[in-house]
Write a protein that holds these residues in place. Structure first.
Motif, PDB file in Angstrom:
ATOM      1  N   MET A 183      -5.462  11.569  -5.655  1.00  0.00           N
ATOM      2  CA  MET A 183      -4.609  12.369  -4.787  1.00  0.00           C
ATOM      3  C   MET A 183      -5.255  13.728  -4.521  1.00  0.00           C
ATOM      4  SD  MET A 183      -1.604  11.220  -3.898  1.00  0.00           S
ATOM      5  CE  MET A 183      -0.490   9.938  -4.335  1.00  0.00           C
ATOM      6  N   THR A 184      -5.318  14.061  -3.281  1.00  0.00           N
ATOM      7  CA  THR A 184      -5.860  15.365  -2.911  1.00  0.00           C
ATOM      8  C   THR A 184      -4.717  16.369  -2.803  1.00  0.00           C
ATOM      9  OG1 THR A 184      -5.613  15.003  -0.538  1.00  0.00           O
ATOM     10  CG2 THR A 184      -7.677  14.222  -1.551  1.00  0.00           C
ATOM     11  N   PRO A 185      -5.020  17.659  -2.853  1.00  0.00           N
ATOM     12  CA  PRO A 185      -3.964  18.660  -2.647  1.00  0.00           C
ATOM     13  C   PRO A 185      -3.241  18.468  -1.310  1.00  0.00           C
ATOM     14  CG  PRO A 185      -5.933  19.713  -3.531  1.00  0.00           C
ATOM     15  CD  PRO A 185      -6.304  18.284  -3.219  1.00  0.00           C
ATOM     16  N   ALA A 186      -3.959  18.028  -0.280  1.00  0.00           N
ATOM     17  CA  ALA A 186      -3.335  17.815   1.029  1.00  0.00           C
ATOM     18  C   ALA A 186      -2.274  16.711   0.955  1.00  0.00           C
ATOM     19  CB  ALA A 186      -4.396  17.459   2.067  1.00  0.00           C
ATOM     20  N   ILE A 187      -2.602  15.608   0.315  1.00  0.00           N
ATOM     21  CA  ILE A 187      -1.649  14.488   0.185  1.00  0.00           C
ATOM     22  C   ILE A 187      -0.444  14.926  -0.644  1.00  0.00           C
ATOM     23  CG2 ILE A 187      -1.305  12.143  -0.697  1.00  0.00           C
ATOM     24  CD1 ILE A 187      -3.134  12.261   1.788  1.00  0.00           C
ATOM     25  N   LEU A 188      -0.697  15.624  -1.740  1.00  0.00           N
ATOM     26  CA  LEU A 188       0.409  16.108  -2.576  1.00  0.00           C
ATOM     27  C   LEU A 188       1.318  17.052  -1.790  1.00  0.00           C
ATOM     28  CD1 LEU A 188      -1.532  16.716  -5.907  1.00  0.00           C
ATOM     29  CD2 LEU A 188       0.054  14.842  -5.394  1.00  0.00           C
ATOM     30  N   PHE A 189       0.732  17.939  -0.982  1.00  0.00           N
ATOM     31  CA  PHE A 189       1.503  18.857  -0.149  1.00  0.00           C
ATOM     32  C   PHE A 189       2.378  18.081   0.832  1.00  0.00           C
ATOM     33  CE2 PHE A 189       1.827  20.950   3.998  1.00  0.00           C
ATOM     34  CZ  PHE A 189       2.505  22.117   3.667  1.00  0.00           C
ATOM     35  N   LEU A 190       1.791  17.106   1.522  1.00  0.00           N
ATOM     36  CA  LEU A 190       2.545  16.333   2.519  1.00  0.00           C
ATOM     37  C   LEU A 190       3.684  15.557   1.865  1.00  0.00           C
ATOM     38  CD1 LEU A 190      -0.436  15.087   4.707  1.00  0.00           C
ATOM     39  CD2 LEU A 190       1.319  16.761   5.358  1.00  0.00           C
ATOM     40  N   GLU A 191       3.428  15.002   0.682  1.00  0.00           N
ATOM     41  CA  GLU A 191       4.488  14.281  -0.032  1.00  0.00           C
ATOM     42  C   GLU A 191       5.598  15.232  -0.461  1.00  0.00           C
ATOM     43  OE1 GLU A 191       2.377  12.169  -3.112  1.00  0.00           O
ATOM     44  OE2 GLU A 191       1.989  10.469  -1.769  1.00  0.00           O
ATOM     45  N   LYS A 192       5.223  16.401  -0.964  1.00  0.00           N
ATOM     46  CA  LYS A 192       6.215  17.388  -1.406  1.00  0.00           C
ATOM     47  C   LYS A 192       7.088  17.853  -0.238  1.00  0.00           C
ATOM     48  CE  LYS A 192       6.704  21.732  -3.903  1.00  0.00           C
ATOM     49  NZ  LYS A 192       6.028  22.875  -4.498  1.00  0.00           N
ATOM     50  N   GLN A 193       6.487  17.967   0.945  1.00  0.00           N
ATOM     51  CA  GLN A 193       7.221  18.400   2.143  1.00  0.00           C
ATOM     52  C   GLN A 193       8.020  17.253   2.773  1.00  0.00           C
ATOM     53  OE1 GLN A 193       7.334  21.670   3.052  1.00  0.00           O
ATOM     54  NE2 GLN A 193       6.172  21.917   1.172  1.00  0.00           N
ATOM     55  N   LYS A 194       7.875  16.052   2.188  1.00  0.00           N
ATOM     56  CA  LYS A 194       8.514  14.853   2.727  1.00  0.00           C
ATOM     57  C   LYS A 194       8.116  14.599   4.186  1.00  0.00           C
ATOM     58  CE  LYS A 194      12.517  14.886  -0.410  1.00  0.00           C
ATOM     59  NZ  LYS A 194      11.820  15.384  -1.517  1.00  0.00           N
ATOM     60  N   ALA A 195       6.861  14.873   4.472  1.00  0.00           N
ATOM     61  CA  ALA A 195       6.313  14.679   5.819  1.00  0.00           C
ATOM     62  C   ALA A 195       6.121  13.188   6.096  1.00  0.00           C
ATOM     63  CB  ALA A 195       4.981  15.410   5.946  1.00  0.00           C
ATOM     64  N   ARG A 196       6.273  12.824   7.346  1.00  0.00           N
ATOM     65  CA  ARG A 196       6.001  11.450   7.766  1.00  0.00           C
ATOM     66  C   ARG A 196       4.539  11.400   8.177  1.00  0.00           C
ATOM     67  NH1 ARG A 196      10.164   9.086  11.767  1.00  0.00           N
ATOM     68  NH2 ARG A 196       9.450   7.185  10.781  1.00  0.00           N
ATOM     69  N   PHE A 197       3.734  10.695   7.386  1.00  0.00           N
ATOM     70  CA  PHE A 197       2.301  10.603   7.661  1.00  0.00           C
ATOM     71  C   PHE A 197       1.766   9.266   7.192  1.00  0.00           C
ATOM     72  CE2 PHE A 197       2.484  11.989   3.313  1.00  0.00           C
ATOM     73  CZ  PHE A 197       1.348  11.497   2.699  1.00  0.00           C
ATOM     74  N   THR A 198       0.609   8.918   7.705  1.00  0.00           N
ATOM     75  CA  THR A 198      -0.083   7.709   7.273  1.00  0.00           C
ATOM     76  C   THR A 198      -1.430   8.118   6.695  1.00  0.00           C
ATOM     77  OG1 THR A 198      -0.973   7.430   9.512  1.00  0.00           O
ATOM     78  CG2 THR A 198       1.033   6.201   8.969  1.00  0.00           C
ATOM     79  N   GLN A 199      -1.921   7.325   5.751  1.00  0.00           N
ATOM     80  CA  GLN A 199      -3.232   7.573   5.161  1.00  0.00           C
ATOM     81  C   GLN A 199      -4.227   6.546   5.700  1.00  0.00           C
ATOM     82  OE1 GLN A 199      -3.593   8.422   0.899  1.00  0.00           O
ATOM     83  NE2 GLN A 199      -1.349   8.419   0.790  1.00  0.00           N
ATOM     84  N   HIS A 200      -5.431   6.997   5.984  1.00  0.00           N
ATOM     85  CA  HIS A 200      -6.469   6.136   6.539  1.00  0.00           C
ATOM     86  C   HIS A 200      -7.762   6.400   5.772  1.00  0.00           C
ATOM     87  CE1 HIS A 200      -3.867   5.478  10.101  1.00  0.00           C
ATOM     88  NE2 HIS A 200      -3.495   6.709   9.817  1.00  0.00           N
ATOM     89  N   GLN A 201      -8.168   5.420   4.954  1.00  0.00           N
ATOM     90  CA  GLN A 201      -9.413   5.564   4.205  1.00  0.00           C
ATOM     91  C   GLN A 201     -10.514   4.764   4.892  1.00  0.00           C
ATOM     92  OE1 GLN A 201      -9.303   5.375  -0.046  1.00  0.00           O
ATOM     93  NE2 GLN A 201      -7.123   5.851  -0.100  1.00  0.00           N
ATOM     94  N   TYR A 202     -11.732   5.252   4.788  1.00  0.00           N
ATOM     95  CA  TYR A 202     -12.872   4.593   5.401  1.00  0.00           C
ATOM     96  C   TYR A 202     -14.122   5.009   4.647  1.00  0.00           C
ATOM     97  CZ  TYR A 202     -13.235   9.204   7.541  1.00  0.00           C
ATOM     98  OH  TYR A 202     -13.314  10.555   7.732  1.00  0.00           O
ATOM     99  N   PRO A 203     -15.168   4.174   4.705  1.00  0.00           N
ATOM    100  CA  PRO A 203     -16.428   4.558   4.055  1.00  0.00           C
ATOM    101  C   PRO A 203     -17.085   5.693   4.840  1.00  0.00           C
ATOM    102  CG  PRO A 203     -16.650   2.418   5.137  1.00  0.00           C
ATOM    103  CD  PRO A 203     -15.216   2.834   5.283  1.00  0.00           C
ATOM    104  N   CYS A 204     -17.410   6.754   4.162  1.00  0.00           N
ATOM    105  CA  CYS A 204     -18.013   7.906   4.830  1.00  0.00           C
ATOM    106  C   CYS A 204     -19.472   8.021   4.424  1.00  0.00           C
ATOM    107  CB  CYS A 204     -17.273   9.197   4.488  1.00  0.00           C
ATOM    108  SG  CYS A 204     -17.929  10.608   5.393  1.00  0.00           S
ATOM    109  N   THR A 205     -20.332   7.727   5.384  1.00  0.00           N
ATOM    110  CA  THR A 205     -21.767   7.818   5.149  1.00  0.00           C
ATOM    111  C   THR A 205     -22.392   8.926   5.983  1.00  0.00           C
ATOM    112  OG1 THR A 205     -22.111   6.141   6.858  1.00  0.00           O
ATOM    113  CG2 THR A 205     -21.975   5.361   4.573  1.00  0.00           C
ATOM    114  N   ALA A 206     -21.574   9.644   6.745  1.00  0.00           N
ATOM    115  CA  ALA A 206     -22.079  10.700   7.632  1.00  0.00           C
ATOM    116  C   ALA A 206     -22.521  11.917   6.829  1.00  0.00           C
ATOM    117  CB  ALA A 206     -20.997  11.116   8.622  1.00  0.00           C
ATOM    118  N   GLN A 207     -23.492  12.620   7.386  1.00  0.00           N
ATOM    119  CA  GLN A 207     -23.942  13.886   6.808  1.00  0.00           C
ATOM    120  C   GLN A 207     -23.512  15.058   7.682  1.00  0.00           C
ATOM    121  OE1 GLN A 207     -25.266  14.023   3.700  1.00  0.00           O
ATOM    122  NE2 GLN A 207     -24.853  11.840   3.734  1.00  0.00           N
TER     123      GLN A 207
END
Length: 153
Positions: free
Chosen positions: A1-25
Motif C-alpha cells: 500500500m502506498t501513501p496515495a492508496i491509503l489516503f484515497l481509502e481514508k477519504q472514501k474516494a471512488r477509485f480504481t487501481q491499475h497495475q502494470y509492468p513498468c520497464t520505462a526509464q
C-alpha cells in the motif's frame, strides 16, 4: 500500500487501481497508457514546478506538456520553472515516475488540466512506478482542492 492508496481509502474516494509492468526509464505516462491500453490523453502526469512563492503541482495529460505561463496564471503566481527531479522526490516523498498527487509530504497548490473532464475518469500515479489510480476529474479536484484550468499544450 502506498501513501496515495491509503489516503484515497481514508477519504472514501471512488477509485480504481491499475497495475502494470513498468520497464520505462522516462516518459512514464506514455508507458502507462501503452501498458493499460488507454489513450495517452487519459493518463495524467504529476509535474512539480517552483517559483518565488513556492511549489505548484501540475496535472497534465501524458501526451502533452505543461505551459508554465498558463500554470503560473492559474496558480496566481508570477513565474514558475520546472523543479529538478531530486528536489521533487524530496518534497513529495515519491520517486520520479511514481509521484502521485495524493498524500505528498506537504499539501501544495495543485492545478488540474481542464481536459481531464473529457473522460469519465483519468489515471494518475498511485504512488509508485507501475501503479495508477483512476478517478473522475471532479473527484481529483475535490480531494486535492485543485484548481482546474487549461494548462497543457
Amino acid at each position: 500500500m502506498t501513501p496515495a492508496i491509503l489516503f484515497l481509502e481514508k477519504q472514501k474516494a471512488r477509485f480504481t487501481q491499475h497495475q502494470y509492468p513498468c520497464t520505462a526509464q522516462d516518459d512514464f505516462g506514455a508507458h502507462a497508457a501503452e501498458q493499460l491500453q488507454v489513450p495517452p490523453g487519459q493518463v495524467f502526469k504529476t509535474l512539480l514546478t517552483e517559483g518565488e512563492q513556492g511549489a505548484v503541482v501540475a496535472l497534465v495529460p501524458s501526451s502533452g506538456k505543461v505551459n508554465l505561463k498558463r500554470l503560473a496564471k492559474a496558480a496566481g503566481v508570477k513565474k514558475l520553472d520546472m523543479m529538478p527531479p531530486a528536489k521533487a522526490e524530496r518534497l513529495t516523498g515519491y520517486k520520479v515516475g511514481g509521484i502521485s498527487p495524493f498524500a505528498q509530504k506537504k499539501r501544495l497548490t495543485t492545478v488540474l488540466d481542464a481536459s481531464a473532464a473529457d473522460y469519465p475518469y483519468v489515471l494518475v500515479s498511485g504512488g509508485k512506478r507501475g501503479l495508477s489510480v483512476g478517478l473522475a476529474a471532479d473527484a481529483i479536484a475535490t480531494l486535492l482542492q485543485a484548481r482546474i484550468a487549461e494548462i497543457a499544450e
